[in-house]
Design a protein around this motif. Structure first.
Motif, short mmCIF file in Angstrom:
data_model
loop_
_atom_site.label_atom_id
_atom_site.label_comp_id
_atom_site.label_asym_id
_atom_site.label_seq_id
_atom_site.Cartn_x
_atom_site.Cartn_y
_atom_site.Cartn_z
N ARG A 39 -15.83 36.25 40.87
CA ARG A 39 -17.26 36.45 41.09
C ARG A 39 -17.63 37.93 40.98
O ARG A 39 -18.67 38.29 40.42
N LEU A 40 -16.77 38.81 41.50
CA LEU A 40 -17.00 40.24 41.36
C LEU A 40 -16.98 40.65 39.89
O LEU A 40 -17.81 41.45 39.44
N HIS A 41 -16.05 40.09 39.13
CA HIS A 41 -16.02 40.37 37.69
C HIS A 41 -17.31 39.93 37.03
O HIS A 41 -17.86 40.64 36.17
N ASP A 42 -17.81 38.78 37.40
CA ASP A 42 -19.02 38.24 36.79
C ASP A 42 -20.24 39.10 37.09
O ASP A 42 -21.20 39.12 36.33
N ALA A 43 -20.19 39.80 38.24
CA ALA A 43 -21.30 40.69 38.61
C ALA A 43 -21.10 42.10 38.07
O ALA A 43 -21.92 42.98 38.33
N GLY A 44 -20.01 42.31 37.31
CA GLY A 44 -19.77 43.61 36.70
C GLY A 44 -18.97 44.56 37.56
O GLY A 44 -18.94 45.76 37.29
N PHE A 45 -18.32 44.05 38.62
CA PHE A 45 -17.53 44.89 39.52
C PHE A 45 -16.05 44.59 39.36
O PHE A 45 -15.66 43.49 39.01
N ASN A 46 -15.24 45.58 39.69
CA ASN A 46 -13.80 45.39 39.69
C ASN A 46 -13.39 44.52 40.87
O ASN A 46 -13.97 44.63 41.96
N GLY A 47 -12.39 43.66 40.67
CA GLY A 47 -11.94 42.78 41.74
C GLY A 47 -11.39 43.51 42.94
O GLY A 47 -11.29 42.94 44.04
N GLY A 48 -11.04 44.79 42.78
CA GLY A 48 -10.53 45.57 43.90
C GLY A 48 -11.53 45.75 45.03
O GLY A 48 -11.16 46.07 46.16
N TRP A 49 -12.83 45.53 44.73
CA TRP A 49 -13.84 45.62 45.78
C TRP A 49 -13.64 44.54 46.84
O TRP A 49 -14.30 44.57 47.89
N TRP A 50 -12.75 43.57 46.59
CA TRP A 50 -12.45 42.55 47.60
C TRP A 50 -11.98 43.18 48.90
O TRP A 50 -12.22 42.64 49.99
N TRP A 51 -11.32 44.33 48.80
CA TRP A 51 -10.77 44.97 49.99
C TRP A 51 -11.86 45.43 50.95
O TRP A 51 -11.58 45.75 52.11
N LEU A 52 -13.10 45.48 50.51
CA LEU A 52 -14.19 45.78 51.44
C LEU A 52 -14.23 44.78 52.58
O LEU A 52 -14.58 45.11 53.71
N GLY A 53 -13.89 43.53 52.27
CA GLY A 53 -13.93 42.48 53.29
C GLY A 53 -12.94 42.69 54.42
O GLY A 53 -13.07 42.05 55.47
N VAL A 54 -11.96 43.57 54.22
CA VAL A 54 -10.98 43.85 55.28
C VAL A 54 -11.62 44.68 56.38
O VAL A 54 -11.22 44.61 57.55
N ILE A 55 -12.65 45.46 56.03
CA ILE A 55 -13.35 46.28 57.02
C ILE A 55 -14.26 45.37 57.85
O ILE A 55 -15.12 44.69 57.29
N PRO A 56 -14.09 45.33 59.15
CA PRO A 56 -14.92 44.43 59.97
C PRO A 56 -16.41 44.76 59.85
O PRO A 56 -16.80 45.92 59.73
N TYR A 57 -17.22 43.73 59.88
CA TYR A 57 -18.67 43.81 59.95
C TYR A 57 -19.27 44.50 58.72
O TYR A 57 -19.75 43.85 57.80
#
Length: 322
Positions: free
Chosen positions: A259-277
């Motif tokens: 989904r991040l790829h489809d929105a034009g972002f690198n999949g590495g942005w998934w790590w944002l979800g590790v940060i609470p809230y």
């Protein structure tokens, strides 16, 4: 056409008709006298004005209730006030429901997306859709209630493919490790919602089955044959549940990266979800972003080839407005 693209709200294409302008009286008429007219669409202005009016009326009803039940007045009047407040709240809910469904239609989404409000990120995604401008094309759910204006066929139509439920389920649960691809917004949120429902049912079943398996221990000796069998079954069940949880995590991870790829972002942005809230909110905002129309280096969907060919043919026949 204006080539600017805002992150949340895209500008209107000035070469196409703009949404009709409703008067304040028409907004009130639409919201409160047509709550069950769901085969239509409503403008962003109409939706948010009615939402504000609902909020004001709801606060007034709360104040009236506090006054009625905290003052020394006739009990009969209290009952009448309670009934009136309940009727008003019911009508406000129905009015808001009708407006929400028509607003979803106006941005090109089915009214069934209303159910997203009952999930965490889904409620945020619904709020995001309600902020979007009207799609400047015809939709299959009808026209505006107080205008005969309609858009030209094919105008501003997207070339984003729409997967079936079967394709979404396959992509979400059985393509966990196919990260070098992209996934549409519809596919991601439907797959996420189905996964949440399955996991909720699974957790409830886990509690129920655990109670059924462990209850005999209260009346069975721990070294008896029955207790050992129950213990083995319980361990197998726990292993199965852990494996299912890991599978669900990997499925969600793969779908999020696509989904991040489809929105034009690198999949590495998934790590944002590790940060609470804060990180989880930022990741959700990235996942809300619409499909980028230009090619990206992960430019493929996990659908059958004929579906992609059909989309290409449509793109060649119908002019696409970005």
């Amino acid at each position: 056409m204006n080539d600017r693209v805002y992150y949340f709200i895209k500008p209107y294409d000035e070469s196409l008709p703009l949404p009709p302008a409703e008067s304040f009286a028409q907004i009130l008429n639409e919201a409160y006298l047509h709550p069950f007219n769901w085969k239509a669409r409503t403008t962003r202005k109409s939706f948010w004005w009615s939402t504000l009016i609902n909020l004001v009326i709801g606060i007034l009803c709360i104040l009236l209730g506090f006054y009625a039940f905290n003052q020394n007045i006739n009990p009969g009047i209290r009952i009448v006030d309670g009934i009136v407040a309940a009727v008003v709240y019911l009508w406000l809910f129905l009015a808001a429901l009708g407006q929400t469904i028509r607003r979803l239609h106006d941005v090109g989404y089915s009214g069934y997306w209303y159910w997203a409000a009952f999930t965490g990120y889904g409620a945020m995604f619904l709020f995001y859709l309600e902020l979007q401008p009207s799609v400047q094309r015809q939709v299959k759910w009808g026209k505006y209630l107080f205008s005969d204006q309609d858009y030209p066929k094919g105008g501003a139509k997207s070339n984003v493919p729409v997967p079936t439920i079967g394709q979404i389920l396959k992509e979400h649960f059985f393509d966990c490790f196919k990260w070098d691809a992209r996934s549409t917004r519809t596919s991601f949120w439907v797959g996420t919602a189905i996964s949440q429902v399955i996991m909720t049912i699974g957790v409830l079943a886990c509690y129920l089955l655990s109670f059924m398996l462990l209850a005999p221990f209260s009346v069975t000796e721990s070294d008896s044959g029955d207790a050992k069998v129950i213990g083995v079954i319980f361990i197998i069940f726990i292993i199965f549940f852990i494996a299912a949880a890991i599978w669900a995590f990997l499925a969600q991870l793969g779908h999020t990266v696509r989904r991040l790829h489809d929105a034009g972002f690198n999949g590495g942005w998934w790590w944002l979800g590790v940060i609470p809230y804060v990180g989880q909110l930022l990741l959700a905002f990235l996942l809300f972003h619409p499909t980028v129309q230009n090619e990206v280096k992960w430019d493929k969907y996990l659908f059958d080839p004929e579906d992609r060919i059909r989309q290409i043919k449509i793109k060649k026949i119908i002019p696409i407005w970005g």
